[in-house]
Structures are given as C-alpha cells and as structure tokens.
Design a protein around this motif. Structure first.
Motif, PDB file in Angstrom:
ATOM      1  N   ASN A 138      -4.899   0.553 -10.912  1.00  0.00           N
ATOM      2  CA  ASN A 138      -6.726   0.199 -10.853  1.00  0.00           C
ATOM      3  C   ASN A 138      -7.171  -0.482  -9.815  1.00  0.00           C
ATOM      4  N   ASP A 139      -8.008  -0.283  -9.384  1.00  0.00           N
ATOM      5  CA  ASP A 139      -9.212  -1.293  -8.452  1.00  0.00           C
ATOM      6  C   ASP A 139      -9.218  -2.599  -9.139  1.00  0.00           C
TER       7      ASP A 139
ATOM      8  N   VAL B 176       1.615   2.572  -6.196  1.00  0.00           N
ATOM      9  CA  VAL B 176       0.628   1.454  -6.082  1.00  0.00           C
ATOM     10  C   VAL B 176      -1.089   2.103  -6.321  1.00  0.00           C
ATOM     11  N   GLN B 177      -1.139   3.078  -5.578  1.00  0.00           N
ATOM     12  CA  GLN B 177      -2.188   3.499  -5.814  1.00  0.00           C
ATOM     13  C   GLN B 177      -2.915   4.165  -6.886  1.00  0.00           C
ATOM     14  N   ASN B 178      -1.348   4.969  -7.012  1.00  0.00           N
ATOM     15  CA  ASN B 178      -1.147   5.503  -8.128  1.00  0.00           C
ATOM     16  C   ASN B 178      -1.716   5.521  -9.820  1.00  0.00           C
TER      17      ASN B 178
ATOM     18  N   ARG C  95      -6.251  -4.587  -8.740  1.00  0.00           N
ATOM     19  CA  ARG C  95      -5.341  -4.541  -7.430  1.00  0.00           C
ATOM     20  C   ARG C  95      -6.666  -6.237  -6.460  1.00  0.00           C
TER      21      ARG C  95
ATOM     22  N   THR D 199       1.600  -3.087   3.889  1.00  0.00           N
ATOM     23  CA  THR D 199       1.625  -2.192   4.576  1.00  0.00           C
ATOM     24  C   THR D 199       3.603  -1.953   4.338  1.00  0.00           C
TER      25      THR D 199
ATOM     26  N   ALA E  48       0.840  -1.248   0.186  1.00  0.00           N
ATOM     27  CA  ALA E  48      -0.038   0.096   0.071  1.00  0.00           C
ATOM     28  C   ALA E  48       0.880   1.743   0.605  1.00  0.00           C
ATOM     29  N   THR E  49       1.930   1.436  -1.266  1.00  0.00           N
ATOM     30  CA  THR E  49       2.378   2.038  -1.398  1.00  0.00           C
ATOM     31  C   THR E  49       1.319   3.542  -1.934  1.00  0.00           C
ATOM     32  N   ASP E  50       2.014   5.175  -2.351  1.00  0.00           N
ATOM     33  CA  ASP E  50       1.127   5.519  -3.372  1.00  0.00           C
ATOM     34  C   ASP E  50       1.282   5.535  -4.642  1.00  0.00           C
TER      35      ASP E  50
END
Length: 277
Positions: free
Chosen positions: A212-213, A207-209, A216, A230, A203-205
């Motif tokens: 897509n959902d 990966v989030q950016n 994931r 984490t 869960a890093t920025d």
C-alpha cells in the motif's frame, strides 16, 4: 518452443546463451530485454507460454539484435528447473548465463516471527531457495564442461537488512546471498562466476499491487535516493555480471537499493526536517 529471431549485431553479450526465470514481467522481463539489446540468445523461463509469446512478439517489434525464446518452467514443479536448462542446452549446445530471478511471498501471510504460520514460513523459504539451488545445479554441470559461465541471483535488500515483516522472504533471500558466495568459491576453479543483485523497492506491477501507499512511503522515507528503482536499473546491474566486463568479479552481493539501510535510522526524519526548514 517458440522464438523470435532479431537482427544480429555485436553487443556486450553477443554470442552468449542466457536463461532468466520468471521473466515475462517486472525485473525479469527487463533483464530479458536488456540481454536481447546486447545481442544474447536469451530464454524466457516461465509457466505461461501465451504471455511469454506476447512479450516475445512485443520485443520483436523493436528489432533488437538478440534472439528471445521461450522455455517452460513452473516454480511449483521441481523437475522443470532441470528440464528448462536441459532444453536450452539441447537447442543451443550450451548455457553461458543463468539469471535466477524467481522469488515469491504472500505479504498478507508472511509476517513476523510472532504471527507467521510455520508452514507459510517453510513453504516460502523452500520454493525460493530451491528455485536457485536446483536450477544452478543443473546449469553448473554444463558450464563446467565449457569451463565458463556466469550465474546471477536476484536477491533482495530484505535479505541483508532485517525487516518488520515477510520473515520467510527475507530469510530465503539471506540464504541465497550465502549460497551465491558458496557457489562462487566452489566453482571459481572452473572459471564459473556467481554474483547476486539485491534490489530495493522497485516499480513493478507486483509492488504496486501488493504494497500500500503508506508502506511504500515509509520505505522510501529511509532511502537516500528518494524514489523506487526502475526494473531497467536492476537489469543494468545484472548485465554487468553477465558480461565479460566482470570476468574477475565473483561472490559479490551488490545492493541496488538507492542507499536503503546505509544511513543512521534517524536519517529520514532529519532529511524531512531539513526540507521543511
């Protein structure tokens, strides 16, 4: 060179000098923070001095027992891999721990064997591999003089389990796994260890950016521990290899991925059916 000194107390890395590349955010930042919590003098090797100083100031507010400093390293400039190590040694007299955390890929272009531009593949493999090879080579010279040292390479579960995309990234990480073992074998006689940590989805920025959902969810569908790691959980694994607790451990490829790739391919489907029942 910028630094923030913190209250000195004993810790698992007390008295050790460390450097971590690409460490102003994500896993790299978590590693720096964890090392500082355990009393190390740890260098953030990064390109953006302003961002690094902001992170250093933030860590200072926590009154951690270690010392955090900045050293310049730009992954696109080969010479800075060496200069970063040399600056650490010039300042501290040695380097005990090196964490090769840098790694990159463009998921929009780093695709599969049929659709990836050859130059994109070559460039991805090139920058990821040389970030480990050149930096390790520079650090090993100084570690050999002291007959002591630990190198930890941040690889990826994608380097152990073939993926449906990011062929350049996965290939480079697989090569880093091999390089880890090779360094371990060659340098053991000098009391230098080398191990690799293979994060799963974390869960890093980044990966989030970039993911897509849907992707994931698909990835986690095949992860027995149904969540992302984490950054702190990855940092804890790195801490073990950096500390004297792992003095008899070298050449290990440690998967910290919640069990991804461990079970039968139908595991995810069966797990979902079981939950629905």
């Amino acid at each position: 060179m910028s630094e923030t000194a913190m209250t000195a107390t004993a810790g698992r890395l007390a008295g050790k000098v460390a450097m971590a590349t690409a460490s102003t955010r994500g896993i790299g930042y978590a590693i720096v923070k964890r090392f500082a919590e355990e009393g190390a003098t740890v260098y953030m090797a990064a390109r953006n001095a302003e961002r690094a100083q902001g992170k250093i100031d933030q860590l200072a507010q926590g009154n951690l027992p270690g010392t955090v400093k900045f050293v310049y390293n730009d992954a696109s400039k080969d010479e800075t891999y060496v200069s970063a190590v040399e600056e650490v040694v010039a300042n501290e007299g040695r380097i005990d721990v090196l964490v090769n955390n840098f790694g990159t890929s463009n998921p929009a272009k780093d695709l599969d064997i049929e659709h990836t531009n050859p130059q994109e593949f070559i460039d991805t493999v090139d920058i990821n591999l040389k970030s480990v090879f050149i930096t390790s080579q520079a650090a090993l010279k100084h570690m050999a003089e002291r007959k002591s040292g630990s190198i930890i390479n941040i690889s990826s579960i994608g380097g152990a389990v073939p993926d449906i995309s990011q062929i350049g990234y996965g290939t480079s990480k697989a090569a880093i796994n091999y390089l880890t073992k090779l360094i371990a074998v060659h340098e053991a006689r000098k009391n230098i260890r080398c191990n690799a940590v293979l994060p799963g989805m974390t869960a890093t920025d980044a990966v989030q950016n970039t993911l897509n959902d849907e992707f994931r969810e698909f990835f986690l569908h095949h992860t027995p521990i149904r969540r992302m790691a984490t950054p702190e959980e990855i940092a804890n694994a790195v801490l073990y290899f950096a500390s004297d607790e792992s003095q008899f451990t070298t050449g290990q490829i440690l998967e910290v991925c919640g069990g991804f790739g461990l079970a039968t391919p139908v595991f995810g489907d069966l797990q979902d059916k079981s939950r629905a029942a």
